[in-house]
Design a protein around this motif. Sequence first.
Motif, PDB file in Angstrom:
ATOM      1  N   TYR A  29     119.671 114.714 -25.799  1.00 46.98           N
ATOM      2  CA  TYR A  29     120.117 115.055 -27.135  1.00 46.98           C
ATOM      3  C   TYR A  29     119.105 116.015 -27.520  1.00 46.98           C
ATOM      4  CZ  TYR A  29     120.813 113.832 -32.034  1.00 46.98           C
ATOM      5  OH  TYR A  29     121.039 113.767 -33.340  1.00 46.98           O
ATOM      6  N   TYR A  30     119.326 117.364 -27.592  1.00 50.46           N
ATOM      7  CA  TYR A  30     118.195 118.154 -27.820  1.00 50.46           C
ATOM      8  C   TYR A  30     117.979 118.412 -29.238  1.00 50.46           C
ATOM      9  CZ  TYR A  30     121.287 121.276 -25.427  1.00 50.46           C
ATOM     10  OH  TYR A  30     122.282 121.889 -24.822  1.00 50.46           O
ATOM     11  N   ARG A  31     116.775 118.622 -29.385  1.00 49.23           N
ATOM     12  CA  ARG A  31     116.482 118.843 -30.731  1.00 49.23           C
ATOM     13  C   ARG A  31     116.261 120.313 -30.851  1.00 49.23           C
ATOM     14  NH1 ARG A  31     114.776 114.815 -32.796  1.00 49.23           N
ATOM     15  NH2 ARG A  31     112.890 114.474 -31.765  1.00 49.23           N
ATOM     16  N   ILE A  32     117.044 121.143 -30.976  1.00 50.17           N
ATOM     17  CA  ILE A  32     116.790 122.527 -30.880  1.00 50.17           C
ATOM     18  C   ILE A  32     116.461 123.127 -32.208  1.00 50.17           C
ATOM     19  CG2 ILE A  32     117.973 123.278 -28.941  1.00 50.17           C
ATOM     20  CD1 ILE A  32     120.346 122.325 -29.909  1.00 50.17           C
ATOM     21  N   VAL A  33     115.353 123.641 -32.358  1.00 46.30           N
ATOM     22  CA  VAL A  33     115.025 124.335 -33.570  1.00 46.30           C
ATOM     23  C   VAL A  33     113.691 124.981 -33.502  1.00 46.30           C
ATOM     24  CG1 VAL A  33     115.560 124.072 -35.935  1.00 46.30           C
ATOM     25  CG2 VAL A  33     115.345 122.052 -34.490  1.00 46.30           C
ATOM     26  N   GLY A  58     129.218 104.102 -31.283  1.00 50.21           N
ATOM     27  CA  GLY A  58     129.057 104.260 -32.713  1.00 50.21           C
ATOM     28  C   GLY A  58     127.869 105.043 -33.223  1.00 50.21           C
ATOM     29  N   ARG A  59     126.806 105.231 -32.424  1.00 46.06           N
ATOM     30  CA  ARG A  59     125.623 105.908 -32.969  1.00 46.06           C
ATOM     31  C   ARG A  59     125.964 107.317 -33.426  1.00 46.06           C
ATOM     32  NH1 ARG A  59     120.731 108.483 -31.500  1.00 46.06           N
ATOM     33  NH2 ARG A  59     121.315 108.841 -29.336  1.00 46.06           N
ATOM     34  N   ARG A 111     120.529 105.748 -25.527  1.00 49.36           N
ATOM     35  CA  ARG A 111     119.604 105.004 -26.384  1.00 49.36           C
ATOM     36  C   ARG A 111     118.143 105.124 -25.963  1.00 49.36           C
ATOM     37  NH1 ARG A 111     123.093  99.379 -27.103  1.00 49.36           N
ATOM     38  NH2 ARG A 111     124.757 100.279 -28.386  1.00 49.36           N
ATOM     39  N   ASN A 112     117.920 105.535 -24.734  1.00 49.90           N
ATOM     40  CA  ASN A 112     116.549 105.530 -24.223  1.00 49.90           C
ATOM     41  C   ASN A 112     116.018 106.922 -23.926  1.00 49.90           C
ATOM     42  OD1 ASN A 112     116.342 102.684 -24.247  1.00 49.90           O
ATOM     43  ND2 ASN A 112     117.505 102.587 -22.352  1.00 49.90           N
TER      44      ASN A 112
END
Length: 455
Positions: free
Chosen positions: A3-7, A204-205, A124-125
């Motif tokens: 899940y990248y956090r691109i910014v 659901g997340r 989740r991990n």
Amino acid sequence: MRYYRIVGAAVGAILSCATPASAQATPQAVDSSLRPTARPVTDAETVSRSGVTLVSLSAVRPVLRPANTVAAGMAVEASVSNQGFANWIRGFRGRALSTGISARTFDRAFRGIQYNTSVVRKDRNQSEFTKQIWEYLDFAVSPSRVTNGRKMVRKYGRTLNRIEAHYGVDKEVVTAIWGMESAYGARRGDTPLIEALATLAYDGRRGRFFEKQLVAALKILEAGDVAPRSMTGSWAGAMGHTQFIPTSYLAYAVDFTGDGKRDIWSENPTDALASTAAYLKRFGWRKGQPWGVEVLLPAGFNNARATRKLRQNPAAWAAEGVVGIDGRPVPNFGPGSILLPAGTQGAAFMIFHNFGVIERYNKADAYVIGVGHLADRIKGGPPIQASWPRQYESTSDREKKEIQLLLKRKGFGVTTVDGVVGPETTQAIRAYQKSRGLTRDGYPSKQLLKDLRRR
């Protein structure tokens, strides 16, 4: 499509999710992707299987009536041991059919799927630690990746030339994205997409996002571009050679081979490469303009001017003493900004319009630099000349949030505590460093955090 956090300006931007034409997480491109960043592997390595397989299915294209014994209005029960998941599928079936998905397509797609615990575990991990930009580039633009990229340009030269001529997107950039996203097709992912997306939508997340991708995936199956058993990809839903998420596929994928299918999954990468070029063209790629160039900053350069908000022609930067790595003014590629991805102690770049176009694929600065620099190297350009501050240790998301919180409490202009080091946080760090008589590099280092904790 991590899940990248691109910014942001630093690699606190490379998170766990990715995109692109899958592209981005929240406010990113048109259809944002939360595709996880691949762990470092060699170009030849492939992703391990999830251990779950789909039942073999027949014919792909829809027909006027079901060819099997299942009635069109009757749902095929997924063979799942998780009763909650089975109930969710029954409820989702009605929502999917209301969007125009046929019962036959839905039932064929869901036949035999399982609640995939491996996908949930990966979602989740995800590690809260992110790579420093130099660590990321060591992997992203490794010697083997450069060598393999040059081989691919030779092997698919005729195809890439046709794609470049048609879309006006430099072939080396398309090849570099291919290399970054799937190691030139070596690790496209073999997780069953419908199963993965259904699992994540039910879990659901980020259920709403994944249900949207699941509906898009079913529409792809409805169109007959791929058979359910062949629709595979990463655990978070990115597909094919250049890792499109389903919604981006529907919007931008093209049939460049002319066989009637937009096939980004096959061994032949043509449609995937053309789709990537089409995506970049859609967002305004300017052929022949670099994404950016490495530059030298003059002594005493005001680091506050290294911001995306300040754009001026290379001649104006040269008047301030900012020149190319060869010591000469940068050619006039149009207005550019100065980017310091590792603060003042690392490489400096003058970035142009095409930097922002690559961002539509993945908004992380490190990813964009990786694609751009890999394309330059494939084309025969040199490595980055400046050294990196390798003495800095990686900071976790939690530590970045603590830095932001402490800066906010001390009145240094931070309004959002989210662990994303963007322009606001960078400016706040510089202001704090100035107040303390520290080097104003704007970098969220462990050393900075220790100083903040002491005050």
